[in-house]
Design a protein around this motif. Sequence first.
Motif, PDB file in Angstrom:
ATOM      1  N   MET A   2       0.854  -1.180   0.000  1.00  0.00           N
ATOM      2  CA  MET A   2       0.000   0.000   0.000  1.00  0.00           C
ATOM      3  C   MET A   2       0.892   1.232   0.000  1.00  0.00           C
ATOM      4  SD  MET A   2      -3.235  -0.840  -0.037  1.00  0.00           S
ATOM      5  CE  MET A   2      -4.225  -2.324   0.227  1.00  0.00           C
ATOM      6  N   ILE A   3       0.621   2.097  -0.934  1.00  0.00           N
ATOM      7  CA  ILE A   3       1.378   3.334  -1.022  1.00  0.00           C
ATOM      8  C   ILE A   3       0.960   4.277   0.098  1.00  0.00           C
ATOM      9  CG2 ILE A   3       1.685   5.421  -2.378  1.00  0.00           C
ATOM     10  CD1 ILE A   3       3.294   3.283  -3.525  1.00  0.00           C
ATOM     11  N   ILE A   4       1.920   4.873   0.706  1.00  0.00           N
ATOM     12  CA  ILE A   4       1.632   5.917   1.683  1.00  0.00           C
ATOM     13  C   ILE A   4       2.321   7.204   1.223  1.00  0.00           C
ATOM     14  CG2 ILE A   4       1.328   4.343   3.606  1.00  0.00           C
ATOM     15  CD1 ILE A   4       4.161   4.894   4.448  1.00  0.00           C
ATOM     16  N   ARG A  59      -5.245   6.526  -0.777  1.00  0.00           N
ATOM     17  CA  ARG A  59      -6.297   5.556  -0.510  1.00  0.00           C
ATOM     18  C   ARG A  59      -5.766   4.140  -0.651  1.00  0.00           C
ATOM     19  NH1 ARG A  59     -11.932   7.447  -3.337  1.00  0.00           N
ATOM     20  NH2 ARG A  59     -12.191   9.417  -2.227  1.00  0.00           N
ATOM     21  N   MET A  60      -6.380   3.281   0.084  1.00  0.00           N
ATOM     22  CA  MET A  60      -6.030   1.873  -0.028  1.00  0.00           C
ATOM     23  C   MET A  60      -6.653   1.304  -1.293  1.00  0.00           C
ATOM     24  SD  MET A  60      -6.611   0.491   3.844  1.00  0.00           S
ATOM     25  CE  MET A  60      -6.053  -1.156   3.452  1.00  0.00           C
ATOM     26  N   PHE A  61      -5.933   0.408  -1.878  1.00  0.00           N
ATOM     27  CA  PHE A  61      -6.528  -0.384  -2.928  1.00  0.00           C
ATOM     28  C   PHE A  61      -5.883  -1.762  -2.928  1.00  0.00           C
ATOM     29  CE2 PHE A  61      -7.340  -2.278  -6.945  1.00  0.00           C
ATOM     30  CZ  PHE A  61      -8.652  -1.971  -7.176  1.00  0.00           C
ATOM     31  N   PRO A  62      -6.659  -2.782  -2.787  1.00  0.00           N
ATOM     32  CA  PRO A  62      -8.098  -2.752  -2.560  1.00  0.00           C
ATOM     33  C   PRO A  62      -8.418  -2.100  -1.224  1.00  0.00           C
ATOM     34  CG  PRO A  62      -7.344  -4.954  -3.151  1.00  0.00           C
ATOM     35  CD  PRO A  62      -6.135  -4.147  -2.840  1.00  0.00           C
ATOM     36  N   PHE A  63      -9.590  -1.575  -1.152  1.00  0.00           N
ATOM     37  CA  PHE A  63      -9.964  -0.977   0.111  1.00  0.00           C
ATOM     38  C   PHE A  63     -10.768  -1.980   0.920  1.00  0.00           C
ATOM     39  CE2 PHE A  63     -13.313   0.270  -2.855  1.00  0.00           C
ATOM     40  CZ  PHE A  63     -14.418  -0.204  -2.201  1.00  0.00           C
TER      41      PHE A  63
END
Length: 594
Positions: free
Chosen positions: A171-173, A179-183
């Motif tokens: 997850m990119i921060i 946003r999260m993906f998948p969320f």
Amino acid sequence: MVGLPFPCRAGPGDTFSKTGPDGRKGSPVLGEDELTSGRRYNLDELGSDRYFISSSQASSDMASPCSLFPYAGQTGSVYTGTTGSRYPASLHYGSVLPPAGFSSPSVCTGRSQFGSGGYQFSQGPGCLYPSYPGTGISSMSLPGSGAGPRAQVYLCNRPLWLKFHRHQTEMIITKQGRRMFPFLSFNITGLNLTAHYNVFVEVVLADPNHWRFQGGKWVTCGKADNNMQGNKMYVHPESPNTGAHWMRQEISFGKLKLTNNKGANNNNTQMIVLQSLHKYQPRLHIVEVTEDGVEDMSNEARTQTFTFPENQFIAVTAYQNTDITQLKIDHNPFAKGFRDNYDSMYTAPESDRLTPSPTDSPRSTQIVPGARYAMQPFFQDQFVNNLPQNRFYSSERAVPQTNSLLSPQSEDAAAAASAQRWFVPPVQQPGSNKLDLSYDNDYSTSSLLSYGIKPLSLQTSHALSYYPDSAFASMAAGWGTRSSYQRKMTTGLPWSPRPSPPAFAEDQLGANKDKLPEETAPSATGWMETSHSLKSVDSSDAGVYSMVCKRRRMSPGASSTENSPTIKCEDLTAEDYNKDNPKGTGYYAFYTSP
DNA sequence: CTTTTCACAGTCGCGCGGATGGGA
DNA sequence: TCCCATCCGCGCGACTGTGAAAAG
């Protein structure tokens, strides 16, 4: 302060952001909870395999879950630190949480995620997963709690999560928040219709390690930073709300953002502060509160926590594994702009794209390559990938097994197996085909089609706020289907699972039934295959692989086609997804965790 | 050398304003 | 003719991963 003044809708995270669980300190009480959490993890980490287990095996497996798995702890355990379970579920047997067990944010403030003590890996013999999906257990009551029926939570986009989890989700921060993906998206059942609940997600460290991507795989690299500050929780904007509300529709956390900006906790309640190159485990908390949103501390059983191992991810500032990158591009609607070269990448003749792999598992040979196309390309495209058929196929192929942390076979099969083990809520009304989601009752008719086709009719905006005109796309992106589906629902059954579409199920049903034998394969097989795959890449040309893996999109023919298990893996994966989607069940994992 | 940050281009949703059509 | 509702197009902003540069 005893109550937990969850803000209503507006600024839901304020409370937590101000008094968030920054730096939680360990406590004996919570320490025990940690232990339980860790145990859960041991099982969860192997969750994919667990789903692979046949029903008959489930019970015995559950009896000694740890024995199933060759390793425990480090790479997979939910590292909760000494206080990881600041919201210990009431389902914890023998929970020693004090009456105020569900700590209010203010209470938790100042606690250290790691505490001062050593890391506790839960590897105890016990098992906290009585609700193993294969057992069909719908709920459990805490002994002596006197609480009502336990809630059950379904991970709606589980197949997608599994797809990422197979490669170790990243997850990119960013400073602004990503946003999260998948969320995270859940369906909840088993709540009191009239009671009020706060629903929120907490992201905790999954283990005490610092990770780095080396040689085409994630490896531990020292200890995690235990002084990370910042908000770790995200309260659903609609909290608090009634159980009927939460059960009526899918609970999506699509607006949840991840950041590495430590100062974000003060002014942005939408963001969870994480640290790059650390592994995290999102957890869903459901807390019964009073009507005004204040936590009711009279009963610790009012707090429930749910953990899905496939939700684990490593926070990164830039993608490390190109397989993850490709998956994101393929599935995230916002990344559609990066799919342009995809067709050209995979328009080569199939013979050119497929390379026999020595690592093909015997099991995968059971799949007839053509079957996946014969089954239902419609579902694949619209629900799973939202991609052209050939792209879907290519995408699958683009997943080099050698780079997988988990075996695609076992993962997919696990997803399929889990899908079969549909949990039928006890509130299900006999004779109601809308609720008939069990496998034996033609679960293929629980196709997602009906949900997807129906135009959205949201009374609330939290779910599927994007792509309102394309439920299919939303499905592929991980946005739930509940919104569209609920339109068909009878108002009297807010807790009802999916209705059965009137048609469209014949072919799928037949196809699914044909694959039943696969789904009962032993879990150990899948695991061992995974290990083997990992070992092969490690021992061979990890360096070369790394080069190929990184920036794979620039050399599409390299890793994806050469290292992949080729057609067998592809077909298997696709098949499994076919099995998931037509049932609709594939989108709903079921966990009831302490 | 690894990790982080930033600007960039592409896609898409949403909101606004204008145009259009129907009814009073 | 006026009012209201609906439809359509445009622009802005949010969102994505990319890739180079900066930072450590």
